[in-house]
Design an enzyme around this catalytic site. Structure first.
Site, PDB file in Angstrom:
ATOM      1  N   GLU A 146       0.810  -1.218   0.000  1.00  0.00           N
ATOM      2  CA  GLU A 146       0.000   0.000   0.000  1.00  0.00           C
ATOM      3  C   GLU A 146       0.845   1.271   0.000  1.00  0.00           C
ATOM      4  O   GLU A 146       1.230   1.766   1.065  1.00  0.00           O
ATOM      5  CB  GLU A 146      -0.946   0.015   1.219  1.00  0.00           C
ATOM      6  CG  GLU A 146      -1.845   1.254   1.238  1.00  0.00           C
ATOM      7  CD  GLU A 146      -2.807   1.303   2.422  1.00  0.00           C
ATOM      8  OE1 GLU A 146      -2.715   0.451   3.319  1.00  0.00           O
ATOM      9  OE2 GLU A 146      -3.662   2.200   2.433  1.00  0.00           O
ATOM     10  N   LYS A 159      -2.343  -1.942  -3.333  1.00  0.00           N
ATOM     11  CA  LYS A 159      -3.409  -1.109  -2.740  1.00  0.00           C
ATOM     12  C   LYS A 159      -3.019   0.366  -2.881  1.00  0.00           C
ATOM     13  O   LYS A 159      -2.387   0.937  -1.991  1.00  0.00           O
ATOM     14  CB  LYS A 159      -3.602  -1.497  -1.266  1.00  0.00           C
ATOM     15  CG  LYS A 159      -4.607  -0.624  -0.530  1.00  0.00           C
ATOM     16  CD  LYS A 159      -5.018  -1.233   0.794  1.00  0.00           C
ATOM     17  CE  LYS A 159      -5.904  -0.287   1.575  1.00  0.00           C
ATOM     18  NZ  LYS A 159      -6.554  -0.914   2.721  1.00  0.00           N
TER      19      LYS A 159
HETATM   20  P1  13P Z   1      -9.262   4.120   3.951  1.00  0.00           P
HETATM   21  O1  13P Z   1     -10.086   3.361   2.958  1.00  0.00           O
HETATM   22  O2  13P Z   1     -10.062   4.735   5.063  1.00  0.00           O
HETATM   23  O3  13P Z   1      -8.298   5.067   3.305  1.00  0.00           O
HETATM   24  O4  13P Z   1      -8.341   3.063   4.690  1.00  0.00           O
HETATM   25  C1  13P Z   1      -7.693   2.111   3.937  1.00  0.00           C
HETATM   26  C2  13P Z   1      -6.537   1.625   4.684  1.00  0.00           C
HETATM   27  O5  13P Z   1      -6.432   0.456   4.962  1.00  0.00           O
HETATM   28  C3  13P Z   1      -5.493   2.585   5.080  1.00  0.00           C
HETATM   29  O6  13P Z   1      -4.326   1.905   5.415  1.00  0.00           O
END
Ligand code: 13P
Length: 340
Positions: free
Chosen positions: A177, A219
């Site tokens: 991510e 992500k």
């Molecule tokens: P949000 O969808 O609220 O941005 O959170 C996703 C997430 O896992 C952040 O690390």
């Protein structure tokens, strides 16, 4: 490492038009969200809230996997059934956040570096034994005057790749991510430029660290104008810019891209994901899915308010947002769904 198993898990995480539900808020983040809506911030309220989520009837119709936090993966339903068992029995894959947070980066004012590599191999082994089948690590990139810097981009990409390699070694699918934050006045074009550069750097490091791309999930953020940018592009323009950026930077071997919501409203996040799938789905090498926290949970949290008598209504709201996002994966979401 069993590559076939990793590939099968990664495939299952984005199969059947389902997506991930991020419920891995750290204790301080969860407390902050509770405080905003007037819920007491205790271990028991956090446990009750997570019980509400994992026992939502029909959640597994739209959700393939949930991301837990260290406190949560060790907790149980009130009747003593471990959450991991509740989740697995619902046909949902349990995952776990394993970074230890984004901290100020030395020599880089205004920028963050995500920590958590020390001792990670042992922690991953423990989580795997507890039943987790995938993991998550979030890097945070801020856009402002003169940033992001090369140093911050490289350091975060390197950490993501080291984490991903360690996950695969123990059989956990890494959710990688790299998040470009929405905060700021920057334009959509600037977000596109930063996101493309970041993703290219992340994939260079994943390659160098010998990560199997078929056994991971990306992500990323959507490509959006900054929250306070005067020009706010349409849903279709955001969909086009996001997909164009991803096509340039994400190898076709990656099975799925599951967006974070980043503070967008639930409706906008669904509409934008829907537009991407309507316009491009049949032509893309990877699945375009979701891994939302706020864009799925927020209405439920506001309805719940910490009260037992509100649990069913909160679960209905959670189920609804999950269902809207499954529809968005199919390109079948529309505003009328919000009125049913
Ligand atoms: P949000 O969808 O609220 O941005 O959170 C996703 C997430 O896992 C952040 O690390």
């Amino acid at each position: 490492m069993n590559a076939q198993e990793l590939i099968a898990t990664a495939g299952a995480m984005v199969a059947e038009d389902k997506g991930l539900l991020a419920m891995d808020e750290s204790t301080p983040t969860c407390n902050k969200r509770f405080e905003k809506v007037g819920i007491p911030q205790t271990e028991e309220t956090r446990r009750s809230y997570r019980e509400l989520i994992v026992t939502t009837p029909g959640l597994g119709e739209s959700i393939s996997g949930v991301i837990l936090y260290d406190e949560t993966i060790r907790q149980s339903r009130k009747d003593g059934t471990p959450f991991v068992k509740v989740i697995t029995d619902a046909g949902i894959i349990p995952g776990i956040k394993v970074d230890t947070g984004a901290k100020d980066m030395a020599g880089h004012p205004g920028e963050k570096i995500t920590e958590g590599l020390d001792g990670l191999r042992d922690r991953l082994a423990e989580y795997s034994q507890m039943g987790a089948r995938f993991a998550k690590w979030r890097a945070v990139i801020t856009i402002a005057e003169g940033i992001p810097s090369r140093g911050c981009t490289e350091a975060n990409a390197h950490a993501l790749a080291r984490y991903a390699a360690l996950c695969q070694e123990v059989g956990l699918v890494p959710v990688v991510e790299p998040e470009v934050l929405m905060d700021g006045e920057h334009t959509l074009e600037r977000c596109r430029e930063v996101t493309e550069e970041l993703l290219r750097t992340v994939f260079n490091h994943l390659y160098t660290q010998r990560v199997t791309l078929e056994g991971m999930i990306l992500k990323p953020n959507m490509v959006l104008p900054g929250l306070t940018c005067p020009k706010q592009e349409t849903v279709d323009e955001v969909a086009d810019a996001t997909v164009r950026c991803l096509l340039r930077a994400v190898p076709a071997a990656v099975p799925g891209i599951a967006f974070l919501s980043g503070g967008q409203s639930g409706e906008l996040a669904s509409a934008r994901l829907n537009a991407m799938n309507v316009r491009f789905k049949s032509r893309l090498p990877w699945a375009l899915a979701f891994s939302f926290a706020r864009a799925i949970q927020q209405p439920a949290l506001e309805i719940w308010q910490g009260r037992e008598s509100h649990v069913l209504a909160a679960q209905r709201a959670l189920y609804h947002r999950a269902r809207c996002n499954r529809a968005a994966r199919r390109g079948e979401y529309n505003a009328a769904m919000e009125r049913t």
